[in-house]
Design a protein around this motif. Structure first.
Motif, PDB file in Angstrom:
ATOM      1  N   SER A 196      -3.816  -8.717   4.357  1.00 43.09           N
ATOM      2  CA  SER A 196      -3.379  -8.617   5.739  1.00 43.09           C
ATOM      3  C   SER A 196      -4.296  -7.650   6.472  1.00 43.09           C
ATOM      4  N   ASN A 197      -4.114  -7.555   7.779  1.00 45.82           N
ATOM      5  CA  ASN A 197      -4.941  -6.662   8.594  1.00 45.82           C
ATOM      6  C   ASN A 197      -4.059  -5.791   9.470  1.00 45.82           C
ATOM      7  N   SER A 198      -4.521  -4.573   9.694  1.00 50.20           N
ATOM      8  CA  SER A 198      -3.840  -3.648  10.593  1.00 50.20           C
ATOM      9  C   SER A 198      -4.896  -2.803  11.274  1.00 50.20           C
ATOM     10  N   GLY A 199      -5.106  -3.030  12.564  1.00 46.62           N
ATOM     11  CA  GLY A 199      -6.146  -2.299  13.262  1.00 46.62           C
ATOM     12  C   GLY A 199      -7.494  -2.584  12.633  1.00 46.62           C
ATOM     13  N   ARG A 200      -8.197  -1.531  12.235  1.00 48.54           N
ATOM     14  CA  ARG A 200      -9.503  -1.737  11.593  1.00 48.54           C
ATOM     15  C   ARG A 200      -9.394  -1.757  10.076  1.00 48.54           C
ATOM     16  N   SER A 201      -8.197  -1.881   9.552  1.00 49.28           N
ATOM     17  CA  SER A 201      -7.989  -1.867   8.102  1.00 49.28           C
ATOM     18  C   SER A 201      -7.726  -3.256   7.547  1.00 49.28           C
ATOM     19  N   ASP A 202      -8.330  -3.534   6.403  1.00 48.54           N
ATOM     20  CA  ASP A 202      -7.949  -4.674   5.581  1.00 48.54           C
ATOM     21  C   ASP A 202      -7.020  -4.137   4.495  1.00 48.54           C
ATOM     22  N   ILE A 203      -5.872  -4.760   4.339  1.00 44.92           N
ATOM     23  CA  ILE A 203      -4.885  -4.289   3.363  1.00 44.92           C
ATOM     24  C   ILE A 203      -4.712  -5.357   2.299  1.00 44.92           C
ATOM     25  N   ARG A 204      -4.941  -4.985   1.052  1.00 41.25           N
ATOM     26  CA  ARG A 204      -4.853  -5.917  -0.066  1.00 41.25           C
ATOM     27  C   ARG A 204      -3.834  -5.402  -1.077  1.00 41.25           C
ATOM     28  N   SER A 205      -3.004  -6.291  -1.550  1.00 42.49           N
ATOM     29  CA  SER A 205      -1.975  -5.924  -2.511  1.00 42.49           C
ATOM     30  C   SER A 205      -1.902  -6.981  -3.594  1.00 42.49           C
ATOM     31  N   PHE A 206      -2.008  -6.555  -4.852  1.00 44.23           N
ATOM     32  CA  PHE A 206      -1.870  -7.491  -5.960  1.00 44.23           C
ATOM     33  C   PHE A 206      -0.443  -8.002  -6.050  1.00 44.23           C
ATOM     34  N   ASN A 207      -0.302  -9.272  -6.367  1.00 40.61           N
ATOM     35  CA  ASN A 207       1.009  -9.895  -6.538  1.00 40.61           C
ATOM     36  C   ASN A 207       1.422  -9.875  -8.008  1.00 40.61           C
ATOM     37  N   GLY A 208       2.665 -10.238  -8.242  1.00 46.25           N
ATOM     38  CA  GLY A 208       3.154 -10.429  -9.600  1.00 46.25           C
ATOM     39  C   GLY A 208       3.125  -9.201 -10.463  1.00 46.25           C
ATOM     40  N   CYS A 209       3.391  -8.036  -9.883  1.00 45.44           N
ATOM     41  CA  CYS A 209       3.411  -6.788 -10.671  1.00 45.44           C
ATOM     42  C   CYS A 209       4.747  -6.707 -11.400  1.00 45.44           C
ATOM     43  N   ASP A 210       4.781  -7.259 -12.605  1.00 46.02           N
ATOM     44  CA  ASP A 210       6.038  -7.452 -13.325  1.00 46.02           C
ATOM     45  C   ASP A 210       6.753  -6.150 -13.655  1.00 46.02           C
ATOM     46  N   ARG A 211       5.994  -5.065 -13.766  1.00 52.56           N
ATOM     47  CA  ARG A 211       6.634  -3.781 -14.057  1.00 52.56           C
ATOM     48  C   ARG A 211       7.113  -3.092 -12.785  1.00 52.56           C
TER      49      ARG A 211
END
Length: 315
Positions: free
Chosen positions: A266-281
């Protein structure tokens, strides 16, 4: 380390967005204090100029802030600043936020630019520990060995638990540069203690994410792509070799048992935000890449104080 195995997992997702904005840097890019008095004088001056003291009245004049001492086994007495919630209620339970400044930043100075009292002041017990020589473990120039600053934090937490109603399910850490590395060191060495950590312009020297204990910790990494002090792509600095931001993020995600082939962007202002999915713990692994930004505790777009606290308090 499993970095080589994971290096290609999300490489195709990296996007370059050429945005920039001037920011006051939080640390000098010329290196840290050395045994050379002239280098030390110049560096100290550069750091003083770079981070304005927004509380000109002095940190100890702030209501609810006290300097405390804790006895650490094998280390003697060490100190920290403590801020209780402005509406502190002895019958309530509170999370604890540990905040670590960059190298050569005292606890008072760290408090003055992080200003967590503005976001977490009504919700959390805030602690600004004092590093040995104002430096945290990890780089070669640190005055503490691996685990000693972790033991210091454990000692503070033990003291707090004996005096206040601490919510043990909400123990947080955040830091800038060398202090950001310290926040990740706590997630690495004491994952059973910390619910979430956040690092801004972090220094990821090899010991910071090596030989970690098993356990998941929600983690936010915020870093500028034009950071000339702790380079986004990694490198070798005054404290030794350090990992790239994205390799560090992937290693955290691997420890949190995330799906390394599935990333939400996703994006917010001048930031690209990345989040890994499926974090089972359950451990979130989020990277906020601030395009065109340098080495700083961001004051706007993003505001690091708000961004970090909003992440921590939600985990």
């Amino acid at each position: 380390m499993r970095l080589n195995k994971l290096a290609t997992a999300v490489a195709s997702l990296v996007a370059a967005v050429a945005l920039s904005a001037p920011l006051a840097t939080a640390q000098s890019s010329t290196g840290y204090l050395s045994s050379n008095p002239e280098v030390a004088r110049q560096l100290s001056s550069a750091i003083t100029d770079a981070v304005p003291d927004r509380n000109s009245g002095g940190s100890n004049s702030a209501a609810g802030t006290t300097r405390k001492t804790t006895s650490v086994l094998g280390q003697g007495n060490r100190q920290y600043l403590l801020q209780l919630p402005s509406n502190y209620n002895a019958g309530a339970t509170y999370p604890v936020l540990f905040a670590f400044g960059g190298a050569e930043h005292t606890a008072e100075r760290t408090k003055n630019y992080m200003r967590f009292s503005e976001t977490a002041g009504n919700e959390a017990i805030i602690v600004y520990p004092e590093g040995r020589g104002a430096v945290w473990e990890g780089p070669s120039y640190a005055q503490t060995s691996r685990g000693e600053d972790v033991d210091f934090v454990r000692s503070i937490l033990s003291d707090l638990r004996s005096q206040y109603n601490v919510d043990n399910s909400r123990i947080y850490a955040a830091g800038l540069s060398n202090g950001g590395g310290m926040a990740l060191s706590l997630a690495c060495q004491a994952p059973e203690v910390f619910s979430a950590v956040a690092s801004v312009a972090g220094a990821y020297y090899n010991p910071v994410i090596s030989g970690c204990s098993a356990g998941n910790v929600n983690t936010l990494i915020v870093h500028g792509t034009s950071d000339s002090h702790m380079k986004y792509a990694g490198g070798y600095g005054t404290g030794g070799a350090y990992y790239s931001v994205e390799d560090t993020w992937r290693d955290v995600a691997d420890r949190n048992d995330c799906n390394l082939y599935s990333v939400a962007v996703s994006n917010s202002g001048r930031s690209d935000i990345r989040s890994f999915n499926g974090c089972d713990r359950g451990g979130k692994s989020v990277l906020q890449r601030v395009n065109g930004a340098g080495h700083t505790w961001f004051t706007e777009n993003p505001n690091a104080t708000r961004t970090v606290w909003n992440f921590l308090r939600g985990n």
